[in-house]
Design a protein around this motif. Structure first.
Motif, PDB file in Angstrom:
ATOM      1  N   LEU A 194       0.848  -1.184   0.000  1.00 42.42           N
ATOM      2  CA  LEU A 194       0.000   0.000   0.000  1.00 42.42           C
ATOM      3  C   LEU A 194       0.887   1.238   0.000  1.00 42.42           C
ATOM      4  CD1 LEU A 194      -2.738   1.499   0.368  1.00 42.42           C
ATOM      5  CD2 LEU A 194      -2.423   1.184   2.856  1.00 42.42           C
ATOM      6  N   PHE A 195       0.797   2.034  -1.072  1.00 43.82           N
ATOM      7  CA  PHE A 195       1.565   3.274  -1.186  1.00 43.82           C
ATOM      8  C   PHE A 195       0.618   4.461  -1.143  1.00 43.82           C
ATOM      9  CE2 PHE A 195       4.198   0.102  -3.258  1.00 43.82           C
ATOM     10  CZ  PHE A 195       5.462   0.376  -2.756  1.00 43.82           C
ATOM     11  N   SER A 196       1.028   5.489  -0.446  1.00 41.16           N
ATOM     12  CA  SER A 196       0.234   6.705  -0.394  1.00 41.16           C
ATOM     13  C   SER A 196       0.590   7.619  -1.555  1.00 41.16           C
ATOM     14  CB  SER A 196       0.471   7.456   0.918  1.00 41.16           C
ATOM     15  OG  SER A 196      -0.225   8.692   0.902  1.00 41.16           O
ATOM     16  N   GLY A 197      -0.441   8.158  -2.196  1.00 37.43           N
ATOM     17  CA  GLY A 197      -0.243   9.198  -3.192  1.00 37.43           C
ATOM     18  C   GLY A 197      -0.799  10.531  -2.721  1.00 37.43           C
ATOM     19  N   ILE A 198      -1.227  10.581  -1.466  1.00 36.47           N
ATOM     20  CA  ILE A 198      -1.692  11.821  -0.830  1.00 36.47           C
ATOM     21  C   ILE A 198      -0.632  12.247   0.176  1.00 36.47           C
ATOM     22  CG2 ILE A 198      -3.453  12.882   0.639  1.00 36.47           C
ATOM     23  CD1 ILE A 198      -4.572  12.261  -2.070  1.00 36.47           C
ATOM     24  N   GLU A 199      -0.054  13.411  -0.015  1.00 36.36           N
ATOM     25  CA  GLU A 199       1.108  13.815   0.777  1.00 36.36           C
ATOM     26  C   GLU A 199       0.840  13.807   2.279  1.00 36.36           C
ATOM     27  OE1 GLU A 199       2.686  14.022  -2.976  1.00 36.36           O
ATOM     28  OE2 GLU A 199       0.680  14.534  -2.281  1.00 36.36           O
ATOM     29  N   LEU A 200      -0.298  14.296   2.711  1.00 39.69           N
ATOM     30  CA  LEU A 200      -0.576  14.350   4.143  1.00 39.69           C
ATOM     31  C   LEU A 200      -0.938  12.989   4.735  1.00 39.69           C
ATOM     32  CD1 LEU A 200      -2.439  17.737   4.706  1.00 39.69           C
ATOM     33  CD2 LEU A 200      -0.004  17.212   4.797  1.00 39.69           C
ATOM     34  N   LEU A 201      -1.068  11.992   3.881  1.00 42.17           N
ATOM     35  CA  LEU A 201      -1.345  10.638   4.370  1.00 42.17           C
ATOM     36  C   LEU A 201      -0.137   9.713   4.256  1.00 42.17           C
ATOM     37  CD1 LEU A 201      -4.996   9.964   3.106  1.00 42.17           C
ATOM     38  CD2 LEU A 201      -4.226  10.789   5.347  1.00 42.17           C
ATOM     39  N   CYS A 202       1.006  10.239   3.814  1.00 42.74           N
ATOM     40  CA  CYS A 202       2.186   9.368   3.676  1.00 42.74           C
ATOM     41  C   CYS A 202       2.584   8.750   5.010  1.00 42.74           C
ATOM     42  CB  CYS A 202       3.353  10.162   3.085  1.00 42.74           C
ATOM     43  SG  CYS A 202       3.113  10.641   1.361  1.00 42.74           S
ATOM     44  N   HIS A 229      10.605   8.106   5.862  1.00 44.34           N
ATOM     45  CA  HIS A 229      10.385   6.664   5.730  1.00 44.34           C
ATOM     46  C   HIS A 229      11.466   5.874   6.452  1.00 44.34           C
ATOM     47  CE1 HIS A 229       7.887   8.264   2.478  1.00 44.34           C
ATOM     48  NE2 HIS A 229       7.229   7.124   2.500  1.00 44.34           N
ATOM     49  N   ASP A 230      12.714   6.302   6.326  1.00 44.20           N
ATOM     50  CA  ASP A 230      13.811   5.611   7.009  1.00 44.20           C
ATOM     51  C   ASP A 230      13.590   5.609   8.515  1.00 44.20           C
ATOM     52  OD1 ASP A 230      15.158   5.025   4.654  1.00 44.20           O
ATOM     53  OD2 ASP A 230      16.391   6.843   4.736  1.00 44.20           O
ATOM     54  N   ALA A 231      13.171   6.762   9.042  1.00 41.02           N
ATOM     55  CA  ALA A 231      12.935   6.859  10.485  1.00 41.02           C
ATOM     56  C   ALA A 231      11.839   5.890  10.918  1.00 41.02           C
ATOM     57  CB  ALA A 231      12.557   8.294  10.854  1.00 41.02           C
ATOM     58  N   TRP A 232      10.765   5.824  10.138  1.00 41.03           N
ATOM     59  CA  TRP A 232       9.673   4.910  10.490  1.00 41.03           C
ATOM     60  C   TRP A 232      10.147   3.456  10.479  1.00 41.03           C
ATOM     61  CZ3 TRP A 232       5.162   4.587  12.733  1.00 41.03           C
ATOM     62  CH2 TRP A 232       4.422   3.415  12.571  1.00 41.03           C
ATOM     63  N   PHE A 233      10.817   3.052   9.413  1.00 41.17           N
ATOM     64  CA  PHE A 233      11.248   1.662   9.303  1.00 41.17           C
ATOM     65  C   PHE A 233      12.355   1.320  10.305  1.00 41.17           C
ATOM     66  CE2 PHE A 233       9.488   2.146   4.877  1.00 41.17           C
ATOM     67  CZ  PHE A 233       8.398   1.295   5.085  1.00 41.17           C
ATOM     68  N   ASP A 234      13.059   2.339  10.800  1.00 41.40           N
ATOM     69  CA  ASP A 234      14.053   2.124  11.850  1.00 41.40           C
ATOM     70  C   ASP A 234      13.432   2.108  13.241  1.00 41.40           C
ATOM     71  OD1 ASP A 234      16.102   1.983  10.026  1.00 41.40           O
ATOM     72  OD2 ASP A 234      16.753   4.059  10.292  1.00 41.40           O
ATOM     73  N   GLY A 235      12.142   2.344  13.310  1.00 45.08           N
ATOM     74  CA  GLY A 235      11.448   2.326  14.600  1.00 45.08           C
ATOM     75  C   GLY A 235      11.492   3.647  15.348  1.00 45.08           C
ATOM     76  N   ASP A 236      11.968   4.711  14.702  1.00 45.15           N
ATOM     77  CA  ASP A 236      12.045   6.021  15.350  1.00 45.15           C
ATOM     78  C   ASP A 236      10.767   6.791  15.030  1.00 45.15           C
ATOM     79  OD1 ASP A 236      12.687   8.454  16.435  1.00 45.15           O
ATOM     80  OD2 ASP A 236      14.703   8.549  15.568  1.00 45.15           O
ATOM     81  N   VAL A 237       9.713   6.462  15.754  1.00 50.26           N
ATOM     82  CA  VAL A 237       8.398   7.032  15.486  1.00 50.26           C
ATOM     83  C   VAL A 237       8.389   8.543  15.711  1.00 50.26           C
ATOM     84  CG1 VAL A 237       5.972   7.011  16.189  1.00 50.26           C
ATOM     85  CG2 VAL A 237       7.239   4.863  16.027  1.00 50.26           C
ATOM     86  N   VAL A 238       9.051   8.992  16.763  1.00 52.48           N
ATOM     87  CA  VAL A 238       9.072  10.422  17.077  1.00 52.48           C
ATOM     88  C   VAL A 238       9.708  11.214  15.935  1.00 52.48           C
ATOM     89  CG1 VAL A 238       9.997  12.173  18.643  1.00 52.48           C
ATOM     90  CG2 VAL A 238       9.064  10.039  19.558  1.00 52.48           C
ATOM     91  N   ARG A 239      10.830  10.701  15.410  1.00 50.61           N
ATOM     92  CA  ARG A 239      11.501  11.378  14.303  1.00 50.61           C
ATOM     93  C   ARG A 239      10.628  11.370  13.049  1.00 50.61           C
ATOM     94  NH1 ARG A 239      14.494  15.370  12.518  1.00 50.61           N
ATOM     95  NH2 ARG A 239      15.868  14.851  10.779  1.00 50.61           N
ATOM     96  N   ALA A 240       9.970  10.255  12.779  1.00 49.29           N
ATOM     97  CA  ALA A 240       9.098  10.169  11.605  1.00 49.29           C
ATOM     98  C   ALA A 240       7.946  11.160  11.708  1.00 49.29           C
ATOM     99  CB  ALA A 240       8.571   8.749  11.442  1.00 49.29           C
ATOM    100  N   GLN A 241       7.356  11.256  12.889  1.00 52.63           N
ATOM    101  CA  GLN A 241       6.267  12.218  13.099  1.00 52.63           C
ATOM    102  C   GLN A 241       6.761  13.647  12.908  1.00 52.63           C
ATOM    103  OE1 GLN A 241       4.868  11.314  17.035  1.00 52.63           O
ATOM    104  NE2 GLN A 241       3.413   9.769  16.314  1.00 52.63           N
ATOM    105  N   LYS A 242       7.923  13.941  13.445  1.00 51.44           N
ATOM    106  CA  LYS A 242       8.488  15.285  13.332  1.00 51.44           C
ATOM    107  C   LYS A 242       8.676  15.667  11.855  1.00 51.44           C
ATOM    108  CE  LYS A 242      12.410  18.082  14.993  1.00 51.44           C
ATOM    109  NZ  LYS A 242      12.993  18.458  13.700  1.00 51.44           N
ATOM    110  N   LEU A 243       9.211  14.747  11.075  1.00 54.86           N
ATOM    111  CA  LEU A 243       9.432  15.011   9.652  1.00 54.86           C
ATOM    112  C   LEU A 243       8.113  15.150   8.902  1.00 54.86           C
ATOM    113  CD1 LEU A 243      12.420  12.578   9.222  1.00 54.86           C
ATOM    114  CD2 LEU A 243      12.512  15.039   8.770  1.00 54.86           C
ATOM    115  N   HIS A 244       7.128  14.379   9.303  1.00 51.64           N
ATOM    116  CA  HIS A 244       5.795  14.490   8.712  1.00 51.64           C
ATOM    117  C   HIS A 244       5.274  15.917   8.835  1.00 51.64           C
ATOM    118  CE1 HIS A 244       1.515  13.804   7.964  1.00 51.64           C
ATOM    119  NE2 HIS A 244       1.250  14.220   9.194  1.00 51.64           N
ATOM    120  N   TYR A 245       5.376  16.477  10.027  1.00 54.98           N
ATOM    121  CA  TYR A 245       4.879  17.834  10.239  1.00 54.98           C
ATOM    122  C   TYR A 245       5.793  18.881   9.615  1.00 54.98           C
ATOM    123  CZ  TYR A 245       1.181  16.005  13.133  1.00 54.98           C
ATOM    124  OH  TYR A 245       0.064  15.328  13.567  1.00 54.98           O
TER     125      TYR A 245
END
Length: 306
Positions: A194-202, A229-245
């Motif tokens: 499942l790939f997101s093509g909506i930026e705010l849903l990546c 994506h790297d942060a998420w797959f590395d288990g760094d949820v906080v970093r992934a969330q930060k980059l999302h915003y």
């Protein structure tokens, strides 16, 4: 036909950038710039490359041009990351031809859009995708973008296709209905890509088990999109969330006009391309261009041309 797509499914993860098609002032394709854009992506950690999808203006190109773009991209990438060209069209025979071409040149998968304009019903969509999938061995990623095609591929239809066609291995959902995308994995299986093509849903799609995204924003800021994506797959949820915003303001401004006009404007300001589009598409308004320029400055992206 081959029925084990485990290896390629394990590779198709993260940020797959839908690279724009650069045009020269006379309207011809700038293949040299396209290769440079792909190198820019790879140097910044992008996990995969797609061309001739929505961001690539495929409906403005001839079939021969689309084939040339695919071949140029394949040769530039040269196996360094997965290559997933868009091969869909509103015309069934054209879709068959382009998907076969992707297979012949050695693409890793083909991304096939729901046919646009003619609004086929679900039975017709099933027949279309099954016929395409049965004609090749290359893995297929279905591309569902109801805002552009005026038709939504139902979860039931996609689930049936995933059962009946072993090489239909995933879907790019440019679908703001988050309940719909949750049910894709529920019905098609958790190993369905499942790939997101909506930026705010990546980021949210990663959280429910998504494989990654195909985000136009990655044309402009590939490193940050890949890093999320790297942060998420590395288990760094906080970093992934930060980059999302962190990415949200750029995401917003790049979609204040129809994609890829704002993206091309941004890349033009960065000195990456001449920001030409083919009619009926055209450049953003001067007001939006000023806003794009201001936003790039906020992200410390060097603006070479005003």
């Amino acid at each position: 036909m081959a029925d084990d797509y485990t290896e390629i499914k394990s590779k198709l993860r993260g940020s797959i950038t839908p690279v724009i098609t650069p045009f020269k002032g006379d309207g011809s394709i700038d293949f040299e710039k396209m290769s440079e854009l792909i190198e820019f992506q790879l140097a910044n950690g992008t996990h995969g490359i797609s061309v001739t999808g929505t961001s690539g203006e495929p409906s403005s190109m001839t079939l021969e041009e689309r084939e040339q773009v695919m071949l140029n991209a394949q040769q530039t990438i040269n196996g360094r990351v997965p290559f997933v060209p868009g091969t869909g069209s509103t015309n069934h025979d054209e879709t068959m031809r382009l998907t076969k071409k992707a297979e012949d040149i050695g693409a890793d998968a083909a991304m096939v859009i729901v046919p646009y304009y003619n609004k086929p019903n679900q039975q017709a969509l099933y027949k279309h995708f099954k016929t395409v999938a049965d004609s090749v061995e290359i893995p297929i990623i279905v591309y569902n973008i109801p805002g552009r095609t005026a038709q939504n591929l139902h979860v039931d239809t996609l689930a049936q296709l995933s059962r009946d066609c072993p090489n239909i291995i995933g879907v790019k959902e440019s679908n703001k209905d988050f309940e719909h995308v949750n049910r894709v994995l529920q019905r098609c299986g958790r190993d369905f890509l499942l790939f997101s093509g909506i930026e705010l849903l990546c980021y949210p799609m990663l959280a429910i088990g998504g494989a990654g995204s195909v985000s136009a924003t990655a044309n402009v800021l590939p490193g940050k999109v890949a890093e999320m994506h790297d942060a998420w797959f590395d288990g760094d949820v906080v970093r992934a969330q930060k980059l999302h915003y962190e990415l949200m303001e750029l995401n917003d401004v790049l979609f204040k006009d129809t994609n890829p006009a704002p993206v091309k404007a941004a890349l033009g300001m960065m000195g990456k391309i001449e920001p030409h589009l083919r009619l009926p598409m055209d450049v953003p308004s001067k007001e939006l261009q000023a806003e794009i320029r201001e936003t790039l400055n906020k992200y410390n992206i060097t603006v070479e041309y005003a």
